[in-house]
Scaffold this motif. Sequence first.
Motif, short mmCIF file in Angstrom:
data_model
loop_
_atom_site.label_atom_id
_atom_site.label_comp_id
_atom_site.label_asym_id
_atom_site.label_seq_id
_atom_site.Cartn_x
_atom_site.Cartn_y
_atom_site.Cartn_z
N LEU A 90 68.35 21.83 42.12
CA LEU A 90 67.55 21.52 40.93
C LEU A 90 68.29 20.49 40.07
N ASN A 91 67.52 19.60 39.45
CA ASN A 91 68.15 18.53 38.67
C ASN A 91 67.39 18.28 37.39
N GLY A 95 54.15 19.97 43.38
CA GLY A 95 53.28 20.00 42.21
C GLY A 95 51.83 19.77 42.57
N ALA A 96 51.57 19.28 43.78
CA ALA A 96 50.21 18.99 44.22
C ALA A 96 49.65 20.04 45.16
N MET A 97 50.42 21.07 45.46
CA MET A 97 49.98 22.09 46.42
C MET A 97 49.08 23.12 45.77
N ASN A 136 59.72 28.85 26.03
CA ASN A 136 58.95 27.67 26.40
C ASN A 136 58.25 27.07 25.17
N THR A 137 58.46 25.79 24.95
CA THR A 137 57.84 25.08 23.81
C THR A 137 56.96 23.94 24.27
N ASN A 138 56.85 23.76 25.59
CA ASN A 138 56.07 22.66 26.13
C ASN A 138 54.75 23.20 26.67
N PRO A 139 53.62 22.90 26.00
CA PRO A 139 52.33 23.44 26.46
C PRO A 139 51.88 22.86 27.80
N ASN A 140 52.51 21.78 28.25
CA ASN A 140 52.12 21.16 29.52
C ASN A 140 52.74 21.85 30.74
N ILE A 141 53.71 22.75 30.50
CA ILE A 141 54.32 23.48 31.60
C ILE A 141 53.50 24.74 31.88
N LEU A 142 53.03 24.88 33.09
CA LEU A 142 52.17 25.99 33.45
C LEU A 142 52.97 27.24 33.78
N PHE A 143 52.27 28.38 33.72
CA PHE A 143 52.85 29.69 34.03
C PHE A 143 53.47 29.68 35.43
N VAL A 144 52.72 29.18 36.42
CA VAL A 144 53.18 29.20 37.81
C VAL A 144 54.39 28.28 37.99
N GLN A 145 54.46 27.20 37.21
CA GLN A 145 55.61 26.30 37.32
C GLN A 145 56.91 26.99 36.92
N ASN A 158 58.04 19.86 39.71
CA ASN A 158 58.26 18.74 38.79
C ASN A 158 58.40 19.19 37.34
N ALA A 159 58.83 20.44 37.14
CA ALA A 159 58.96 20.95 35.78
C ALA A 159 60.40 20.95 35.27
#
Length: 470
Positions: free
Chosen positions: A80-81, A307-309, A393-402, A419-420
């Motif tokens: 992870l990076n 991220g596309a799966m 988590n403070t980023n609303p663009n990050i999904l639960f599954v991510q 890609n999170a």
Amino acid sequence: MSLPPPPRTSVDSAARVRKGPLSRIGSRVSPPQLIALSFAVGILVGAALLTLPLTHGPGRGVTFLQALFTATSALCVTGLNVVDPARDFNRLGQVVILILIQVGGLGIITFGTVFALLTRRRVNYSERIRLAQQVSAFSAGDVVPLIRNIFLYTFVIEGVGALLLALRFVPLEGWGRGLFYAVFHSVSAFNNAGFALYSDNYLRFVGDPLVSLVTAFLIILGGLGFLVQLNVVAHLLSPRRHRLLVHSKLTLTMTGVLLLVGTLTYLGLEWNNPRTLAPLGLGDKLLASFFQSVVTRTAGFNTLDYGAMGLATLFISIILMFIGANPGSTGGGIKTSTFYVMMASAWSMVRGRGEVVLFGRRIDRETVIRAMTVGLLSIGLVNTMFILLLVFNTNPNILFVQLFFEAVSAFATVGLSMNATPLLNPAQEVILILLMYLGRIGPLTFAVAFNSREAADLVRYPAEKDILIG
């Protein structure tokens, strides 16, 4: 009547002189504690080196937290990076990452033993116990010859892998850069690290059979476990003298089954996905599906965008990541043998059988309890850290599954991401650092910690069978 102690000789004095502070510390802590301490110190040293400006790329800056995250990911062979190793670190920084991957994959204590052997220092019994703990050896008696064989085997396999990868990287990158890329990716693959020197990881090689297959087989060999590899080689050279161990049969069977299940899963669920397999031909679809099945075994390379799966594919990926590789390997997860013992013991109980039988051998109750302990502690650790990732988590663009995918990937030292990772805040980065660290030393350390001391029960209480289960 007790005999008086033997007189101290010059050899005893020399041994006392050679015993430094690290040896004294090692004699006071248990093997699991020493493994945990060695990885923690190694991470801090790696972070300090990666913080230095002379390891950064031109015009790039890396904070201490980013360096700590990278060092943890490298030493814990995760992948992870939060920064781009190809751009944010120069060649010196990439060499530091390469060394951390190699040391982390084989084990810090293992490297210390090789140094002792090179300096002709005698490895005492307590050190052999710690070594056996590090490489998951069955006994401490033959652990030093085993370490020699592990190092020889590792460098031979990595060397062959580098030569094969050089056939592709040298024409692409030139001689100097191409050879370094070949060595870096060979070491990263065999140690199941998943670090790549391309910003898109391996996406550009989705249809390249040379890079994909060489990398995949390096990952498989690294994830088999050193004891299994050496046992298989010895069996092939002399079948009558060296039989295949039950452990080897189990891990080889589980590896084959999981690879087949993963390949069919990716092929079936992503066949019509226009963002993954749909644009590829039949051969490339098979190659990409096989590669993704391999990398979920704690490697971290990817030739498809996770991220596309689809959600079903991601769920199967999470299960495969959580199971992980084999004991004593460079991979993580709860390990294939742990998963098998858990499932087999549950199935035996459902069928009304009291014992688990494997290849004509009975699995003892202690092994079943240890497997259940590792599995439950791992599930508890992942869920606890996942909840913390949600809390901070403070980023609303990050999904639960991510976030859940990131948590399992970090714990199982896989390195795959939806890609999170670069979008996480500092608090979440610290949580993943802890997960990677505990994932690398956790299941093994937990299993040994619960079995390191067998205290005799002076009082045995009556059994209670009226507790309802299920």
